[in-house]
Scaffold this active site. Structure first.
Site, PDB file in Angstrom:
ATOM      1  N   HIS A  61       0.837  -1.207   0.000  1.00 59.42           N
ATOM      2  CA  HIS A  61       0.000   0.000   0.000  1.00 59.42           C
ATOM      3  C   HIS A  61       0.868   1.252   0.000  1.00 59.42           C
ATOM      4  CE1 HIS A  61      -4.012   1.899   1.448  1.00 59.42           C
ATOM      5  NE2 HIS A  61      -3.246   2.825   0.899  1.00 59.42           N
ATOM      6  N   LEU A  64       2.898   6.344  -5.085  1.00 60.93           N
ATOM      7  CA  LEU A  64       4.126   6.804  -5.741  1.00 60.93           C
ATOM      8  C   LEU A  64       3.936   8.124  -6.482  1.00 60.93           C
ATOM      9  CD1 LEU A  64       5.583   3.425  -7.091  1.00 60.93           C
ATOM     10  CD2 LEU A  64       6.244   4.696  -5.033  1.00 60.93           C
ATOM     11  N   ARG A  65       2.677   8.569  -6.597  1.00 62.32           N
ATOM     12  CA  ARG A  65       2.321   9.892  -7.145  1.00 62.32           C
ATOM     13  C   ARG A  65       2.563  10.054  -8.645  1.00 62.32           C
ATOM     14  NH1 ARG A  65      -0.956  10.643  -3.052  1.00 62.32           N
ATOM     15  NH2 ARG A  65      -0.021  11.511  -1.157  1.00 62.32           N
ATOM     16  N   ASN A  95      -4.814   6.195  -7.301  1.00 56.20           N
ATOM     17  CA  ASN A  95      -5.303   7.577  -7.319  1.00 56.20           C
ATOM     18  C   ASN A  95      -4.198   8.568  -7.690  1.00 56.20           C
ATOM     19  OD1 ASN A  95      -4.282   6.727  -4.808  1.00 56.20           O
ATOM     20  ND2 ASN A  95      -5.456   8.237  -3.651  1.00 56.20           N
ATOM     21  N   ASP A 153      -8.997   3.389  -3.739  1.00 59.99           N
ATOM     22  CA  ASP A 153      -8.364   3.936  -2.539  1.00 59.99           C
ATOM     23  C   ASP A 153      -8.363   5.459  -2.543  1.00 59.99           C
ATOM     24  OD1 ASP A 153      -6.902   3.464  -0.058  1.00 59.99           O
ATOM     25  OD2 ASP A 153      -5.284   4.514  -1.085  1.00 59.99           O
ATOM     26  N   HIS A 235      -5.647  -0.284   5.683  1.00 64.84           N
ATOM     27  CA  HIS A 235      -5.314   0.521   6.875  1.00 64.84           C
ATOM     28  C   HIS A 235      -6.412   0.544   7.947  1.00 64.84           C
ATOM     29  CE1 HIS A 235      -7.584   3.259   4.377  1.00 64.84           C
ATOM     30  NE2 HIS A 235      -6.558   3.668   3.672  1.00 64.84           N
ATOM     31  N   ASP A 308       1.130   2.833   3.810  1.00 63.97           N
ATOM     32  CA  ASP A 308       0.265   3.876   3.251  1.00 63.97           C
ATOM     33  C   ASP A 308       1.107   5.123   2.955  1.00 63.97           C
ATOM     34  OD1 ASP A 308      -1.903   5.223   2.255  1.00 63.97           O
ATOM     35  OD2 ASP A 308      -2.885   5.529   4.189  1.00 63.97           O
ATOM     36  N   HIS A 312       3.781  14.267   0.508  1.00 64.67           N
ATOM     37  CA  HIS A 312       3.250  15.586   0.170  1.00 64.67           C
ATOM     38  C   HIS A 312       4.383  16.606   0.250  1.00 64.67           C
ATOM     39  CE1 HIS A 312      -0.957  14.417   0.120  1.00 64.67           C
ATOM     40  NE2 HIS A 312      -0.824  13.839   1.303  1.00 64.67           N
TER      41      HIS A 312
END
Length: 429
Positions: A61, A64-65, A95, A153, A235, A308, A312
């Site tokens: 989970h 990696l953006r 996502n 997710d 999670h 998770d 950011h």
């Protein structure tokens, strides 16, 4: 590729029932043999005496953006962070921007991972088109492209009908549906920044109740039992959800679940600092919930430890608490946190730790991994359980460093990460 000999470590492989001091020979990227007093006529020998040699750890989970949010993380930096954290593979959530609801996005992720990744990347596709919760994505095409699971997710699968169809359809491909368990009507569409309780009341924040998690878990367990599909709850953080999962497992429902280090270590009391690195979804819960997560790790209700990993940019986390984004990075801290807070405190055994990080994630995602058996791909994680070090975000391989664990001194760290017989990361001693 020359042979590699790992000499004198304590080999833990739950899949084979192995727990003994042994040598491991790797040849051609595969495990050649595990045994006593092995030798090779080459100089490529690594002395790992005093260390734990385990099947490669898998984080099932991560975010990696890439594509679309490369200013936070890339496949290159994220997999480098994974290798530095002792992980030999990661499964990435869909996502991104665009979301991974199409085979072309899946193949792009795999292509970039093959080009620049330190460890293998296993894409997870969307349940619904655009993650909009209206129509099933082309799951068959996603699987053909390389997806190992599907998930919306970030949000729960929108309706019971859609979740039923997803569980039924994924049975054809023998993959799990991974669920983010949150009833948005109870979290004000994710506007509630923290756990509902005495601390949220004292701080004046809207509360995210455990019931929001419990309701989706209850719905999906009913549907998993109805369909026979494989459900994986992401999670998990609430005592109520864990009770229901434990009961469902006892009835034979095909359900697995995971937990993160922050949910078995931190409580909502941490939010009193207003540090936005204590803001995640699901939120940090009460002490009773944390105790329930630890209990479920011990009694095997929880199948896997995951990070998770949610990078950011620092500017995003610099906002007011209720406006900052949810999530923290975790790839470079999860293993030492688990060693320090679970293993060294006597909650879990070494065998159980390896099951949570390796054997079980491989089983859940149906990966050809999670074992050091002869002929298996030589993915290996080596741990020094006596090594004490301090978490230092300035040394992270990740592009982001949003973590509440900076400065924590922890005992038990990965020291060597091997992927397909190649050393991809080695600790600086």
């Amino acid at each position: 590729m020359s042979k590699l000999l790992l000499k004198g470590g304590r080999v833990i492989d739950p899949a084979q029932g192995i727990d003994e001091t042994a040598d491991v020979i790797i040849d051609g990227g595969l495990i050649e043999s595990v045994g006593s007093d092995l030798n090779i006529n080459e100089s490529n020998v690594l002395d790992v005496s005093g260390c734990i040699v385990a099947p490669g750890f898998i984080d099932m989970h991560v975010h990696l953006r890439e594509p679309g949010q490369e200013y936070k993380e890339t496949i290159q930096t994220g997999t480098a962070a994974a290798a530095a954290g002792g992980f030999t593979g990661v499964a990435c959530m869909p996502n991104t921007s665009p979301v991974n609801d199409h085979r072309a996005v899946t193949e792009l992720i795999i292509e970039r991972a093959d080009e620049a990744g330190s460890v293998p990347v296993y894409p997870i596709g969307c349940v619904s088109v655009g993650q909009q919760g209206e129509a099933l994505a082309e799951i068959g095409q996603l699987v053909e492209g390389g997806c190992v699971a599907v998930s919306d997710d970030g949000v729960a699968v929108a309706t019971a009908e859609l979740m039923r169809r997803a569980l039924e359809y994924t049975r054809m491909f023998d993959i799990p549906v991974i669920e983010h368990c949150e009833d948005l009507s109870l979290t004000q569409n994710q506007k509630a920044p923290m756990n509902e309780g005495s601390v949220s009341t004292a701080l004046g924040f809207k509360g995210h109740p455990t019931a929001a998690e419990d309701i989706i878990v209850a719905r999906d367990l009913v549907l998993a039992e109805l369909t026979g599909g494989s459900l994986h709850c992401a999670h998990i953080s609430s005592a109520g959800a864990l009770r229901m999962i434990r009961d469902a497992k006892a009835r034979g429902v095909s359900v697995t679940c995971e937990a993160t280090p922050h949910h078995f270590i931190l409580t909502d009391e941490e939010v009193r600092t207003f540090d936005t690195n204590t803001k995640m979804n699901p939120p940090l819960r009460s002490k009773a919930d944390v105790d329930a997560v630890i209990e479920a790790l011990v009694d095997e209700t929880i199948d896997a430890i995951v990070t998770d990993h949610a990078p950011h940019h620092a500017d995003e986390k610099a906002f007011e608490f209720d406006l900052a984004p949810f999530g923290i990075v975790g790839l470079e801290t999860a293993v030492p946190l688990a060693c320090d807070r679970l293993l060294h405190r006597g909650h879990v055994t070494l065998k159980r730790l390896v099951e949570l990080f390796s054997t079980n994630p491989a089983r859940i995602l149906r990966l050809d991994a999670g074992t050091l058996s002869e002929g298996a791909v030589a993915n290996v994680t080596v741990l020094d359980l006596d090594r004490t070090a301090t978490v230092d975000v300035s040394a992270f391989s990740s592009k982001s460093y949003n973590t509440p664990f900076d400065g924590w001194e922890l005992k038990g760290w990965p020291v060597l990460t091997i992927v397909a017989g190649k050393v991809v990361w080695k600790a600086t001693i």
